[in-house]
Every structure is written in structure tokens, then in C-alpha cells.
Write an enzyme that holds these catalytic residues in place. Structure first.
Site, PDB file in Angstrom:
ATOM      1  N   CYS A  63      -1.912  19.030  -7.544  1.00 48.70           N
ATOM      2  CA  CYS A  63      -1.487  18.890  -6.147  1.00 48.70           C
ATOM      3  C   CYS A  63      -0.029  19.346  -6.009  1.00 48.70           C
ATOM      4  O   CYS A  63       0.818  18.983  -6.817  1.00 48.70           O
ATOM      5  CB  CYS A  63      -1.627  17.430  -5.707  1.00 48.70           C
ATOM      6  SG  CYS A  63      -1.144  17.180  -3.982  1.00 48.70           S
ATOM      7  N   CYS A  67       4.468  13.141  -4.991  1.00 50.59           N
ATOM      8  CA  CYS A  67       4.337  11.677  -4.923  1.00 50.59           C
ATOM      9  C   CYS A  67       4.564  11.105  -6.337  1.00 50.59           C
ATOM     10  O   CYS A  67       3.800  11.419  -7.269  1.00 50.59           O
ATOM     11  CB  CYS A  67       2.962  11.296  -4.403  1.00 50.59           C
ATOM     12  SG  CYS A  67       2.575  12.134  -2.845  1.00 50.59           S
ATOM     13  N   CYS A  70       1.734   9.463  -8.666  1.00 49.60           N
ATOM     14  CA  CYS A  70       0.369  10.026  -8.710  1.00 49.60           C
ATOM     15  C   CYS A  70       0.098  10.857  -9.957  1.00 49.60           C
ATOM     16  O   CYS A  70       0.872  11.755 -10.313  1.00 49.60           O
ATOM     17  CB  CYS A  70       0.138  10.872  -7.464  1.00 49.60           C
ATOM     18  SG  CYS A  70      -1.554  11.470  -7.338  1.00 49.60           S
ATOM     19  N   CYS A 107     -16.409   7.216  -0.990  1.00 54.26           N
ATOM     20  CA  CYS A 107     -15.112   7.797  -0.603  1.00 54.26           C
ATOM     21  C   CYS A 107     -14.783   8.961  -1.525  1.00 54.26           C
ATOM     22  O   CYS A 107     -14.760   8.788  -2.744  1.00 54.26           O
ATOM     23  CB  CYS A 107     -14.000   6.766  -0.752  1.00 54.26           C
ATOM     24  SG  CYS A 107     -14.296   5.254   0.155  1.00 54.26           S
ATOM     25  N   CYS A 139     -16.266   8.319   3.620  1.00 58.60           N
ATOM     26  CA  CYS A 139     -14.807   8.319   3.771  1.00 58.60           C
ATOM     27  C   CYS A 139     -14.292   9.499   2.970  1.00 58.60           C
ATOM     28  O   CYS A 139     -14.830   9.796   1.901  1.00 58.60           O
ATOM     29  CB  CYS A 139     -14.241   7.010   3.223  1.00 58.60           C
ATOM     30  SG  CYS A 139     -12.434   6.959   3.247  1.00 58.60           S
ATOM     31  N   CYS A 199      -8.257   4.601   7.849  1.00 58.95           N
ATOM     32  CA  CYS A 199      -8.042   3.788   6.648  1.00 58.95           C
ATOM     33  C   CYS A 199      -6.635   4.110   6.171  1.00 58.95           C
ATOM     34  O   CYS A 199      -6.373   5.234   5.732  1.00 58.95           O
ATOM     35  CB  CYS A 199      -9.077   4.150   5.581  1.00 58.95           C
ATOM     36  SG  CYS A 199      -8.800   3.290   4.006  1.00 58.95           S
ATOM     37  N   ARG A 271      -8.323  -4.264   2.048  1.00 59.20           N
ATOM     38  CA  ARG A 271      -8.980  -3.851   0.813  1.00 59.20           C
ATOM     39  C   ARG A 271      -8.104  -4.143  -0.396  1.00 59.20           C
ATOM     40  O   ARG A 271      -7.001  -3.616  -0.502  1.00 59.20           O
ATOM     41  CB  ARG A 271      -9.254  -2.354   0.850  1.00 59.20           C
ATOM     42  CG  ARG A 271      -9.773  -1.870   2.174  1.00 59.20           C
ATOM     43  CD  ARG A 271      -9.690  -0.374   2.258  1.00 59.20           C
ATOM     44  NE  ARG A 271     -10.447   0.174   1.178  1.00 59.20           N
ATOM     45  CZ  ARG A 271     -11.678   0.623   1.290  1.00 59.20           C
ATOM     46  NH1 ARG A 271     -12.288   0.585   2.448  1.00 59.20           N
ATOM     47  NH2 ARG A 271     -12.302   1.111   0.265  1.00 59.20           N
TER      48      ARG A 271
HETATM   49  N1  SAM Z   1      -3.943  13.620  -1.423  1.00 59.36           N
HETATM   50  C1  SAM Z   1      -4.414  12.592  -0.591  1.00 59.36           C
HETATM   51  C2  SAM Z   1      -3.318  11.749  -0.022  1.00 59.36           C
HETATM   52  O1  SAM Z   1      -2.216  11.756  -0.535  1.00 59.36           O
HETATM   53  O2  SAM Z   1      -3.559  11.088   0.983  1.00 59.36           O
HETATM   54  C3  SAM Z   1      -5.462  11.734  -1.208  1.00 59.36           C
HETATM   55  C4  SAM Z   1      -5.410  11.196  -2.585  1.00 59.36           C
HETATM   56  S1  SAM Z   1      -4.206   9.938  -2.957  1.00 59.36           S
HETATM   57  C5  SAM Z   1      -4.554   9.834  -4.670  1.00 59.36           C
HETATM   58  C6  SAM Z   1      -4.781   8.431  -2.188  1.00 59.36           C
HETATM   59  C7  SAM Z   1      -3.949   7.175  -2.354  1.00 59.36           C
HETATM   60  O3  SAM Z   1      -4.199   6.594  -3.611  1.00 59.36           O
HETATM   61  C8  SAM Z   1      -2.446   7.300  -2.299  1.00 59.36           C
HETATM   62  O4  SAM Z   1      -1.948   7.370  -1.006  1.00 59.36           O
HETATM   63  C9  SAM Z   1      -2.005   6.024  -2.988  1.00 59.36           C
HETATM   64  O5  SAM Z   1      -1.831   4.983  -2.057  1.00 59.36           O
HETATM   65  C10 SAM Z   1      -3.158   5.700  -3.927  1.00 59.36           C
HETATM   66  N2  SAM Z   1      -2.743   5.931  -5.309  1.00 59.36           N
HETATM   67  C11 SAM Z   1      -2.613   7.120  -5.921  1.00 59.36           C
HETATM   68  N3  SAM Z   1      -2.188   6.980  -7.195  1.00 59.36           N
HETATM   69  C12 SAM Z   1      -2.027   5.650  -7.404  1.00 59.36           C
HETATM   70  C13 SAM Z   1      -1.588   4.880  -8.522  1.00 59.36           C
HETATM   71  N4  SAM Z   1      -1.218   5.433  -9.663  1.00 59.36           N
HETATM   72  N5  SAM Z   1      -1.572   3.533  -8.383  1.00 59.36           N
HETATM   73  C14 SAM Z   1      -1.949   2.947  -7.229  1.00 59.36           C
HETATM   74  N6  SAM Z   1      -2.354   3.640  -6.141  1.00 59.36           N
HETATM   75  C15 SAM Z   1      -2.387   4.977  -6.220  1.00 59.36           C
HETATM   76 FE1  SF4 Z   2      -1.157  14.892  -3.915  1.00 54.07          FE
HETATM   77 FE2  SF4 Z   2      -1.361  12.596  -5.241  1.00 54.07          FE
HETATM   78 FE3  SF4 Z   2       0.453  12.872  -3.295  1.00 54.07          FE
HETATM   79 FE4  SF4 Z   2      -2.163  12.757  -2.662  1.00 54.07          FE
HETATM   80  S1  SF4 Z   2      -0.964  11.121  -3.598  1.00 54.07           S
HETATM   81  S2  SF4 Z   2      -0.614  14.206  -1.848  1.00 54.07           S
HETATM   82  S3  SF4 Z   2      -3.053  13.813  -4.458  1.00 54.07           S
HETATM   83  S4  SF4 Z   2       0.402  14.006  -5.239  1.00 54.07           S
END
Ligand code: SAM
Ligand code: SF4
Ligand code: DTB
Length: 327
Positions: A63, A67, A70, A107, A139, A199, A271
Site C-alpha cells: 500500500c 499508516c 499497518c 468483510c 462489507c 463502519c 465491535r
Molecule cells: N486501506 C484501507 C483503509 O485504510 O481504510 C483498509 C484496510 S486497513 C488494514 C483497515 C483498518 O484496520 C485500519 O483503519 C485500522 O484501524 C485497522 N488495523 C490495521 N492494522 C492494524 C493493526 N496492526 N492493529 C490493529 N488494527 C489495525
Molecule cells: Fe494502506 Fe494499511 Fe493505511 Fe489501509 S491502513 S491505507 S492498507 S497502509
């Protein structure tokens, strides 16, 4: 920086929930707060019913966003390998298995910055239709969306779009720099306008303080209407990310966040999301008492493990709770 097509002003929310009110809720003695949240929960929901969603990462890794938590960010060197978008058949096979195992919602997550109008999006539309045909709620979480894309998803029958605000506005710049808080709000607005349920929630353990947690809940509760579904994740620390060092969040703080969310958003599904593997059964029971009424089931979340299905089934049975799909 926001992208050019997303530079218009974020929609103004009406009747903002004052931050001071939310902080005051956080300061309530814990068991008084849980008692109040439990009463609100019982007024608006069947307290024995737990909504069960199963996740699948349909497009993993690489990606472009940064973030810090992530596993799928191309800015971090993590153990997660980059993969192309899965085939529709494989995704629907997984959805069918999820339904057989008792999930009521499927989802699908893609590690995209934003949706593009291309063949991959056409395939996601097919997946949404297929999931609906199996009799499951659907979802997706695909990153930023433009209004016409939200409308296409709505026409395909999508029930929920997940797009988390993640933390309070004041802390967001410490977590991600490649998109803004207002970008997130604009996507939520597009989803809402298209008639798809929202959501949106956050993560605890990103180095935020209680004020940032209160800001997040005030922001979500100020959306008009509030989200139908509010995931509360606890950070799953991922090796190779800037947030691999765990900020310990005590389970009582998680209970507080859930209880405050329940009081502020009485009708939403709250949730209990990522991080359940670190919670013992008693702490999870307290979260359900405080108003959590939804979990992720299945062996994996997107890229990290979830509690074993057998132990989840046993926990729900011990607490006399029923998966929504079975009730
Ligand atoms: N790219 C999309 C986005 O950013 O909306 C979807 C995927 S992203 C992985 C979805 C959510 O998963 C994130 O907004 C975050 O809240 C949660 N998430 C991701 N990595 C995580 C982690 N290591 N621990 C806890 N929650 C996590
Ligand atoms: Fe990309 Fe992960 Fe950020 Fe979603 S949470 S935008 S998958 S880096
Ligand atoms: C949400 O708030 N939590 C889910 C879902 N929305 C997409 C994702 C949790 C991801 C946990 C880390 C991982 O498995 O990669």
C-alpha cells in the site's frame, strides 16, 4: 497532502458532541460507567446477540500509504508479502466457508490508497454481488472513495463500508502523513450519501492519550447520523513498522472506551475488533457487558491471527451469548 480531487471542504457535522462531555464520561468511576452503558445497550439491542463478521484480505500489501501501525504499508519492511487481487471464485469460496462456520457478515479488505475505476474495481463489485447471493451481509474496506464509486458499490448491494478515523484529529499526523483526517471524513460522507451503512472506528495503542481517544469518539458521535458500526481495535504490533513497540493499553481502558462509545452511539454496533488474542475471557466478558455486540470470527483478521474459532464458540456459549447468524 490531500489529492487534488479531494481538496473541497470536508462536510460540516451538525450538533457536535462537546469534547468536555466525552472526557467527563471517561472520568466516571469505571463500574458506574459500565452500569450506565449496559443500560443503554439493553434499551437498544438484544444483549444476548453478538454480530459475527469474518474478514478476508483480498489484496494484500504494497500500500502506498504510510499508516504507522499497518503490516501492509509499502513504507514499512514487514513480514507481509505483496499479492495481487484475489480471484472472485476463491473469495466466494472463503465467504461460503465463513457462512457455514457461523459468520453473518463477510468483510473484504484491499490495501489500496483509493479505489480506481478499473478492472480490479469491477472484480470487487462482482465479489460484493456474490457475497450477497450467498445470503451474507457484505462489507468492504478499499481506502478512499469518490461519490460515484460509492454509488456503484451501493448498486451492487453493499451493506457496509469500513473506513476508520483511527484516532483523534490532534494525533492523526503522528500516525499517517500521506492522507489527511479530512480525506477520511470525505470518504465517509460519500459512503453515507450513497446510502451504504458506515463502519468507522479506531485503534487504541498508537501512542495517543485519553484526550485523543475522547476526540475520536466525539468525532464519530458527531457524524450525522452516527456510524452504524464502530470497530474498536487494539494495536496488533507488527515487526518492521514504526509502531512495532507496543504501547500497553490496560484492559480497563478498553472497557472504558467501549462503554463511552456505547453511551454516545446507542444504536451502533460496537465491535470488539483486533487485539482480542491479548484479552482473557473475563476482560472480553466485561467488554460485552459495557456494550460491545460484535466481533471478528475466523482464524485470521487481515494479516494477523485472531482467537481460534473453537475458543470463541466456547466463550460465547459460557456467557450465554448467541452469534447473530444462529439466532
Ligand atoms: N486501506 C484501507 C483503509 O485504510 O481504510 C483498509 C484496510 S486497513 C488494514 C483497515 C483498518 O484496520 C485500519 O483503519 C485500522 O484501524 C485497522 N488495523 C490495521 N492494522 C492494524 C493493526 N496492526 N492493529 C490493529 N488494527 C489495525
Ligand atoms: Fe494502506 Fe494499511 Fe493505511 Fe489501509 S491502513 S491505507 S492498507 S497502509
Ligand atoms: C477494522 O477496524 N479492523 C479490521 C477491519 N476493520 C478491516 C482489520 C484489523 C486488522 C488487524 C491487523 C491485521 O490483521 O493486519
Amino acid at each position: 497532502m490531500p489529492t487534488p480531487e479531494t481538496t473541497s471542504a470536508a462536510p460540516a457535522a451538525t450538533a457536535r458532541v462537546p469534547l468536555g462531555d466525552v472526557l467527563a464520561l471517561f472520568e466516571t468511576p469505571l463500574l458506574d460507567l459500565v452500569h450506565r452503558a449496559a443500560a443503554v445497550h439493553r434499551e437498544h439491542h438484544d444483549p444476548r446477540r453478538i454480530q459475527c463478521s469474518q474478514l478476508l484480505s483480498i489484496k494484500t500489501g504494497g500500500c502506498p500509504e504510510d499508516c504507522g501501525y499497518c503490516s501492509q504499508s509499502g513504507h514499512s519492511k514487514t513480514p507481509v508479502a505483496r499479492e495481487a487481487l484475489l480471484d472472485t471464485g476463491a473469495v466466494l469460496e472463503d465467504a461460503r466457508r465463513a457462512k457455514d462456520a457461523g459468520a453473518d457478515r463477510f468483510c473484504m479488505g484491499a490495501a489500496w490508497r483509493e479505489v480506481k475505476d478499473n478492472a480490479d474495481f469491477d472484480r470487487v463489485i462482482e465479489m460484493v454481488k456474490g457475497v450477497k447471493d450467498l445470503g451474507l451481509e457484505s462489507c468492504v474496506t478499499l481506502g478512499m472513495l469518490q461519490p460515484h464509486q460509492a454509488e456503484r458499490l451501493a448498486e451492487a448491494g453493499l451493506d457496509f463500508y469500513n473506513h476508520n478515523l483511527d484516532t483523534g484529529r490532534s494525533h492523526y499526523g503522528e500516525v499517517v502523513t500521506t492522507h489527511s483526517y479530512d480525506d477520511r471524513l470525505r470518504t465517509l460522507h460519500a459512503v453515507r450519501n450513497a446510502g451504504v451503512s458506515v463502519c468507522s472506528g479506531g485503534i487504541l495503542g498508537l501512542g495517543e492519550d485519553r484526550t485523543a481517544r475522547a476526540e475520536l469518539l466525539a468525532e464519530l458521535a458527531s457524524l450525522d447520523p452516527a456510524p452504524e458500526s464502530v470497530p474498536i481495535n487494539t494495536l496488533v504490533p507488527i515487526e518492521g513498522t514504526p509502531m512495532s513497540e507496543h504501547q500497553h493499553v490496560d484492559w480497563t481502558e478498553l472497557v472504558r472506551v467501549i462503554a463511552v462509545a456505547r453511551v454516545l452511539m446507542p444504536r451502533a454496533d460496537i465491535r470488539l475488533s483486533a487485539g482480542r488474542r491479548e484479552l482473557d475471557e473475563g476482560a472480553q466478558a466485561m467488554c460485552f457487558l459495557a456494550g460491545a455486540n460484535s466481533i471478528f470470527v475466523g482464524e485470521t483478521l487481515l494479516t494477523t491471527p485472531n482467537p481460534q474459532p473453537g475458543s470463541d464458540a466456547a466463550l460465547l456459549a459460557k456467557l450465554d451469548l448467541e452469534p447473530a447468524g444462529r439466532s
